[in-house]
Design an enzyme around this catalytic site. Structure first.
Site, PDB file in Angstrom:
ATOM      1  N   GLY A  29       0.827  -1.215   0.000  1.00  0.00           N
ATOM      2  CA  GLY A  29       0.000   0.000   0.000  1.00  0.00           C
ATOM      3  C   GLY A  29       0.857   1.260   0.000  1.00  0.00           C
ATOM      4  O   GLY A  29       2.093   1.203  -0.093  1.00  0.00           O
ATOM      5  N   SER A  30       0.205   2.407   0.133  1.00  0.00           N
ATOM      6  CA  SER A  30       0.910   3.694   0.019  1.00  0.00           C
ATOM      7  C   SER A  30       1.653   4.055   1.296  1.00  0.00           C
ATOM      8  O   SER A  30       2.692   4.723   1.241  1.00  0.00           O
ATOM      9  CB  SER A  30      -0.098   4.789  -0.334  1.00  0.00           C
ATOM     10  OG  SER A  30      -1.062   4.907   0.688  1.00  0.00           O
ATOM     11  N   ASP A  97      -6.817  -0.544   6.236  1.00  0.00           N
ATOM     12  CA  ASP A  97      -7.921   0.330   5.831  1.00  0.00           C
ATOM     13  C   ASP A  97      -8.630   0.907   7.048  1.00  0.00           C
ATOM     14  O   ASP A  97      -9.146   2.020   7.001  1.00  0.00           O
ATOM     15  CB  ASP A  97      -8.923  -0.475   4.974  1.00  0.00           C
ATOM     16  CG  ASP A  97      -8.252  -0.997   3.719  1.00  0.00           C
ATOM     17  OD1 ASP A  97      -7.546  -0.216   3.052  1.00  0.00           O
ATOM     18  OD2 ASP A  97      -8.378  -2.194   3.430  1.00  0.00           O
ATOM     19  N   GLY A 108      -6.942  -5.033   2.766  1.00  0.00           N
ATOM     20  CA  GLY A 108      -7.327  -5.539   1.458  1.00  0.00           C
ATOM     21  C   GLY A 108      -7.719  -4.445   0.493  1.00  0.00           C
ATOM     22  O   GLY A 108      -8.091  -4.695  -0.641  1.00  0.00           O
ATOM     23  N   GLY A 109      -7.594  -3.194   0.955  1.00  0.00           N
ATOM     24  CA  GLY A 109      -7.866  -2.073   0.045  1.00  0.00           C
ATOM     25  C   GLY A 109      -6.989  -2.161  -1.202  1.00  0.00           C
ATOM     26  O   GLY A 109      -7.376  -1.755  -2.281  1.00  0.00           O
ATOM     27  N   GLU A 116      -0.698 -10.863   2.747  1.00  0.00           N
ATOM     28  CA  GLU A 116      -0.473 -10.065   3.963  1.00  0.00           C
ATOM     29  C   GLU A 116      -0.833 -10.864   5.201  1.00  0.00           C
ATOM     30  O   GLU A 116      -0.107 -10.850   6.195  1.00  0.00           O
ATOM     31  CB  GLU A 116      -1.309  -8.785   3.911  1.00  0.00           C
ATOM     32  CG  GLU A 116      -0.803  -7.764   2.913  1.00  0.00           C
ATOM     33  CD  GLU A 116      -1.737  -6.582   2.787  1.00  0.00           C
ATOM     34  OE1 GLU A 116      -2.962  -6.768   2.985  1.00  0.00           O
ATOM     35  OE2 GLU A 116      -1.251  -5.482   2.498  1.00  0.00           O
ATOM     36  N   LYS A 134      -7.545   6.096   9.627  1.00  0.00           N
ATOM     37  CA  LYS A 134      -7.705   4.638   9.815  1.00  0.00           C
ATOM     38  C   LYS A 134      -8.052   4.289  11.263  1.00  0.00           C
ATOM     39  O   LYS A 134      -8.391   3.142  11.546  1.00  0.00           O
ATOM     40  CB  LYS A 134      -6.414   3.918   9.416  1.00  0.00           C
ATOM     41  CG  LYS A 134      -5.800   4.344   8.081  1.00  0.00           C
ATOM     42  CD  LYS A 134      -6.717   4.128   6.924  1.00  0.00           C
ATOM     43  CE  LYS A 134      -6.121   4.494   5.578  1.00  0.00           C
ATOM     44  NZ  LYS A 134      -5.135   3.556   5.073  1.00  0.00           N
TER      45      LYS A 134
HETATM   46  O1  DER Z   1      -4.443  -3.690   1.058  1.00  0.00           O
HETATM   47  C1  DER Z   1      -3.979  -3.520   2.194  1.00  0.00           C
HETATM   48  O2  DER Z   1      -4.275  -4.225   3.182  1.00  0.00           O
HETATM   49  C2  DER Z   1      -3.074  -2.361   2.395  1.00  0.00           C
HETATM   50  O3  DER Z   1      -2.323  -2.505   3.548  1.00  0.00           O
HETATM   51  C3  DER Z   1      -3.917  -1.121   2.416  1.00  0.00           C
HETATM   52  O4  DER Z   1      -5.139  -1.358   3.016  1.00  0.00           O
HETATM   53  C4  DER Z   1      -3.263   0.041   3.095  1.00  0.00           C
HETATM   54  O5  DER Z   1      -3.572   1.124   2.350  1.00  0.00           O
HETATM   55  P1  DER Z   1      -2.761   2.495   2.365  1.00  0.00           P
HETATM   56  O6  DER Z   1      -1.508   2.316   3.188  1.00  0.00           O
HETATM   57  O7  DER Z   1      -2.464   2.753   0.922  1.00  0.00           O
HETATM   58  O8  DER Z   1      -3.718   3.463   2.982  1.00  0.00           O
END
Ligand code: DER
Length: 249
Positions: A29-30, A97, A108-109, A116, A134
């Site tokens: 993720g970011s 998320d 899972g975003g 994971e 979050k």
């Molecule tokens: O997909 C995931 O589980 C990622 O960890 C994600 O949910 C985190 O997103 P972000 O760090 O881009 O906000």
């Protein structure tokens, strides 16, 4: 938001990635981009264990690890640890998320929650990092994207229908869950995960009993993994726009 994510990521890495850490799980993720940025700084300063290896949780995670000059390692290639539970990872740092008051997590975003969760389960500690959006009291309070559920393509319609008939009185807010097949943005058709599966995003409303919902969805034939990580995280770091951070354990 980038400043907030960066503050949380740096704080978590500074606390947990000490020179004795040999195996680190790297999330997806970011926010994890900033985790790897800090790792690269520590590497340049000679602050990392010379034999540190990083276990990726997605293609994106692998790309970040390699681009930062860190050494990737696949979970199956790691030696079992002393107690044979095959929990060979010292600590995994990953995004989320949404995180509730008991540190149950929706993930899972980024459609990476299968690997994971496997990597998190093979870790002695799972540390969550994210911006303050979050940080919730109850899952579903802030995150409107629903619970990502990875499903085998052959089963997505039947799994959707069965998930929408789940009844768990008191476990979640909606009278019935609502599942949507996640469509890709810059690819025609549904999102396809790194594992070749589809993703259903399932809205439950507020989730008052995450473990019960996680267990029940996992029973639906064709479901591969559910983006609820109940009782797995030991710590969560949340960054604010002004660079301050909050840590929950
Ligand atoms: O997909 C995931 O589980 C990622 O960890 C994600 O949910 C985190 O997103 P972000 O760090 O881009 O906000």
């Amino acid at each position: 938001v980038a400043q907030a994510k960066r503050a949380a990521a740096f704080a978590a890495v500074n606390k947990h990635v000490t020179p004795d850490v040999r195996v680190l799980g790297v999330g997806t993720g970011s926010t994890v981009v900033f985790v790897v940025e800090r790792l690269a700084e520590l590497r340049a300063q000679g602050q990392l264990h010379p034999e540190l290896v990083c276990v990726p949780t997605s293609f994106q995670s692998s790309q970040l690890i390699v681009a930062a000059g860190l050494r990737p390692a696949e979970l199956n290639d790691l030696p079992a640890d002393g107690d044979g539970l095959h929990a060979p990872i010292d600590v995994t740092i990953d995004g989320a998320d949404e995180v509730d008051a008991e540190l149950n997590v929706i993930k899972g975003g980024g459609a990476a929650h299968l690997r994971e969760k496997v990597v998190a389960a093979a870790s002695r500690a799972l540390v969550i990092v994210g911006d303050s959006t979050k940080d919730a009291r109850v899952l579903g309070d802030k995150w409107a994207g629903g619970v990502p559920v990875e499903v085998a393509p052959l089963a997505w319609r039947t799994a959707k229908a069965q998930i929408e008939r789940i009844a768990l009185p008191g476990a979640f807010e909606l009278a019935a869950p609502a599942a949507t097949l996640r469509q890709a943005v810059r690819k025609a058709g549904p999102v396809v995960t790194d594992n070749g599966n589809f993703v259903l995003d399932v809205c439950f409303g507020r989730i008052h009993d995450p473990p019960a919902v996680e267990r029940r969805v996992m029973m639906v034939p064709g479901v591969v993994e559910v983006g609820i990580f109940s009782g797995m995280a030991c710590e969560a770091w949340f960054g604010n726009e002004d660079g301050t951070i909050a840590c929950r354990i």
